[in-house]
Motif scaffolding. Structure first.
Motif, PDB file in Angstrom:
ATOM      1  N   ARG A 187      -7.004   7.057  26.321  1.00  0.00           N
ATOM      2  CA  ARG A 187      -8.349   6.761  26.841  1.00  0.00           C
ATOM      3  C   ARG A 187      -8.532   7.348  28.235  1.00  0.00           C
ATOM      4  O   ARG A 187      -9.569   7.943  28.540  1.00  0.00           O
ATOM      5  CB  ARG A 187      -8.566   5.250  26.864  1.00  0.00           C
ATOM      6  N   LYS A 188      -7.527   7.166  29.090  1.00  0.00           N
ATOM      7  CA  LYS A 188      -7.622   7.710  30.450  1.00  0.00           C
ATOM      8  C   LYS A 188      -7.647   9.241  30.433  1.00  0.00           C
ATOM      9  O   LYS A 188      -8.301   9.857  31.275  1.00  0.00           O
ATOM     10  CB  LYS A 188      -6.449   7.222  31.298  1.00  0.00           C
ATOM     11  N   LEU A 189      -6.948   9.821  29.460  1.00  0.00           N
ATOM     12  CA  LEU A 189      -6.895  11.285  29.365  1.00  0.00           C
ATOM     13  C   LEU A 189      -8.046  11.861  28.541  1.00  0.00           C
ATOM     14  O   LEU A 189      -8.122  13.077  28.340  1.00  0.00           O
ATOM     15  CB  LEU A 189      -5.553  11.710  28.748  1.00  0.00           C
ATOM     16  N   LYS A 190      -8.900  10.933  28.023  1.00  0.00           N
ATOM     17  CA  LYS A 190     -10.070  11.335  27.232  1.00  0.00           C
ATOM     18  C   LYS A 190      -9.664  12.153  26.001  1.00  0.00           C
ATOM     19  O   LYS A 190     -10.221  13.229  25.719  1.00  0.00           O
ATOM     20  CB  LYS A 190     -11.073  12.113  28.092  1.00  0.00           C
ATOM     21  N   LEU A 191      -8.702  11.614  25.250  1.00  0.00           N
ATOM     22  CA  LEU A 191      -8.226  12.260  24.036  1.00  0.00           C
ATOM     23  C   LEU A 191      -8.782  11.534  22.809  1.00  0.00           C
ATOM     24  O   LEU A 191      -8.934  10.306  22.802  1.00  0.00           O
ATOM     25  CB  LEU A 191      -6.692  12.235  23.994  1.00  0.00           C
ATOM     26  N   TYR A 192      -9.054  12.298  21.748  1.00  0.00           N
ATOM     27  CA  TYR A 192      -9.560  11.697  20.518  1.00  0.00           C
ATOM     28  C   TYR A 192      -8.542  10.754  19.878  1.00  0.00           C
ATOM     29  O   TYR A 192      -8.915   9.863  19.103  1.00  0.00           O
ATOM     30  CB  TYR A 192      -9.941  12.796  19.518  1.00  0.00           C
ATOM     31  N   LYS A 215       0.142  12.036  32.453  1.00  0.00           N
ATOM     32  CA  LYS A 215       0.274  13.109  31.461  1.00  0.00           C
ATOM     33  C   LYS A 215       1.715  13.244  30.980  1.00  0.00           C
ATOM     34  O   LYS A 215       1.974  13.410  29.782  1.00  0.00           O
ATOM     35  CB  LYS A 215      -0.205  14.429  32.065  1.00  0.00           C
ATOM     36  N   GLU A 220      -7.200   8.325  20.965  1.00  0.00           N
ATOM     37  CA  GLU A 220      -7.367   6.926  21.371  1.00  0.00           C
ATOM     38  C   GLU A 220      -7.743   6.034  20.193  1.00  0.00           C
ATOM     39  O   GLU A 220      -7.202   4.945  20.019  1.00  0.00           O
ATOM     40  CB  GLU A 220      -8.457   6.832  22.453  1.00  0.00           C
ATOM     41  N   ARG A 221      -8.678   6.499  19.356  1.00  0.00           N
ATOM     42  CA  ARG A 221      -9.132   5.673  18.230  1.00  0.00           C
ATOM     43  C   ARG A 221      -8.012   5.428  17.228  1.00  0.00           C
ATOM     44  O   ARG A 221      -7.862   4.309  16.707  1.00  0.00           O
ATOM     45  CB  ARG A 221     -10.312   6.347  17.545  1.00  0.00           C
TER      46      ARG A 221
END
Length: 530
Positions: A239-244, A167, A246-247
């Motif tokens: 991606r690991k933090l599951k954030l939008y 983070k 990423e794309r």
């Protein structure tokens, strides 16, 4: 009766056999030499190195004659190498002990520090962050002096699995990219301005007419490769933090990678040009930044085919791959340890045995300097052993040349809470068997969930030959870059690639696409532009 010649004495017969078949360390033919590397006045063997008339011999893992002797019985009890090559062991111990007494650079952390000492590496990266939470850049915007920060931060996360570090480092990378977006962006495809930190002093890499503003406007291969790595790391962290995000990061990384390959790759030379220079109408330099070319393979910017071609067409010199080829002056052509390390790791990636040995030989010679660690430990870990860090574990893909046979044992390698003793038997690039604590495994992978404490890793190589593929290389690096001049008019609609002599049309949005016929004249062998 027909006269019969007297039988040859055994002593005379043996002497003749030794004369005809014996091999000397000064033998000129490759078949008659046990040297790991031989070029010019350099010969490198498993236990000694001969440079001119000086012989350096490893008499133990802690002493090399005429060079170095450890002040303690074990330079670093944390991690040791034991192999059939005393020189490899001694240089490894020397490198480990030397690097512990110096501050790690960002590249050092990326190559080995994150694995060998993640906590110290983490603190070193934190010290490079300003009070506003962005990466400190001393020469910004002209120079990108912390360009590998994000890649190093990702290696530390993979080595530790620390969610808090993930983070923290993502926040720093994101803030830095947002802050610099409008300052250094050069192209809608994501390419950026600025020069990499190793291009110092400027007169060794840039024509003398270039002012600081001109140098800022260059679009350098090295800077953009690390920028691609930064965007890729931001994508992985998101991606690991599951954030939008990423794309968005993934799309940006793809654009930058494509832009690098479209704008820097020189097909006729099988290499990337070092930078595009000129403010409004950039010209691609025909010289190769050999650090960046190797890095393009390591970061997977170059396709597998491009990587193989790049390694096969690499420039070589007795004392190692030069920094730039062709170069503006002799100083820019000087080889450096980090160049050999990157070349060796790239050679392992492309499965090129010749290129790997041509990196090991000069690197070992440079390692004799008592003031530097040279980086043999980096090449051993990332190249020969093929260690790769992942968020869910550690993989191994050894690439062991036939000239470095025998067992290799790396003891005390720490991964998460485990302490690994890695034993590699034989040579080749194919694994015959892989086991953890005598339990056979399907793949050479150590899961992040491995229990705390000591573990024994055994890897048996198949012994396959690495020389089956024929490689054609440039036997020397060109000495002088061509002088370029424009023929015809420059109406503001074209830029030129210096090696391929292919002009490109530039739209008002600075999107590059191939067009038309060559109008560029190459003058040789006049000196570089001054």
């Amino acid at each position: 009766m027909k006269h019969q010649p007297a039988p040859m004495s055994f002593t005379l017969w043996l002497a003749m056999c030794m004369l005809l078949c014996g091999c000397s360390r000064n033998a000129e033919t490759e078949e008659c030499s046990d040297a790991i590397y031989s070029s010019g006045d350099i010969e490198v063997f498993s236990d000694s190195i001969i440079i001119g008339n000086v012989n350096y011999t490893a008499i133990s893992p802690y002493e090399i004659t005429n060079c170095w002797k450890s002040t303690s019985d074990t330079p670093d009890p944390h991690i040791t190498l034991t192999s059939s090559s005393l020189m490899a062991d001694a240089l490894f111990n020397k490198a480990i002990s030397t690097c512990h007494h110096s501050s790690p650079s960002v590249t050092d952390i990326y190559l080995h520090g994150a694995l060998l000492d993640p906590q110290r590496s983490m603190e070193a990266l934190r010290s490079m962050v300003d009070t506003d939470g962005t990466i400190h850049r001393q020469g910004f915007p002209i120079k990108a002096d912390k360009e590998a920060w994000a890649a190093a931060a990702w290696e530390i996360y993979c080595a530790t699995g620390s969610a808090s570090w993930l983070k923290e480092s993502y926040r720093i990378i994101n803030r830095t990219l947002q802050k610099e977006h409008f300052t250094i962006k050069a192209d809608p495809d994501g390419l950026i301005h600025g020069t990499p930190s190793y291009m110092e002093p400027p007169q060794n890499y840039f024509p003398s007419w270039m002012s600081p503003v001109d140098r800022f406007h260059t679009i350098c291969l090295g800077t953009n490769l690390w920028h691609y790595a930064t965007i890729s790391v931001a994508c992985k962290m998101a991606r690991k933090l599951k954030l939008y995000a990423e794309r968005e990061w993934a799309a940006a990384a793809d654009r930058i990678r494509n832009a690098i390959n479209d704008n820097f790759w020189i097909p006729s030379a099988s290499m990337y040009g070092q930078y595009m220079y000129g403010n409004l109408y950039p010209v691609l330099s025909s010289s190769a930044d050999n650090r960046a070319n190797s890095l393009s393979v390591i970061l997977s910017v170059a396709t597998p085919e491009m990587g193989r071609r790049l390694m096969e067409s690499r420039p070589t010199r007795s004392y190692g791959m030069p920094a730039v080829s062709p170069s503006i002056n002799d100083a820019a052509a000087e080889p450096a340890p980090d160049i050999q390390v990157l070349q060796g790791i790239a050679a392992a990636h492309t499965q090129d045995e010749e290129a790997l040995l041509e990196a090991i030989g000069p690197l070992w010679c440079m390692g004799l300097d008592e003031r530097t660690d040279a980086g043999w430990h980096s090449l051993l870990l990332r190249g020969l052993l093929g260690i790769r860090l992942h968020p869910d574990g550690l993989s191994l893909s050894p690439f062991i040349p036939g000239k470095l046979p025998g067992e290799k044992r790396l003891c005390g390698l720490r991964f998460r809470e485990a302490v690994l003793d890695i034993n590699i038997h034989g040579s080749g690039n194919k694994i015959a068997s892989f086991s953890i604590d005598s339990v056979s495994q399907e793949r050479a992978f150590i899961d992040q969930s491995i229990s705390a404490g000591p573990h024994r890793i055994d890897i048996v190589m198949s012994g396959n030959s690495l020389s089956d593929i024929q490689h054609t290389i440039a036997t020397s690096a060109p000495d002088t870059p061509p002088l370029l001049k424009y023929s015809g008019t420059t109406t503001g609609t074209e830029r030129y690639s210096t090696m391929t002599k292919m002009p490109y049309m530039m739209s008002t949005q600075t999107e590059f696409c191939p067009k038309a016929s060559p109008t560029l004249t190459t003058l040789s062998p006049t000196p570089a532009p001054q």
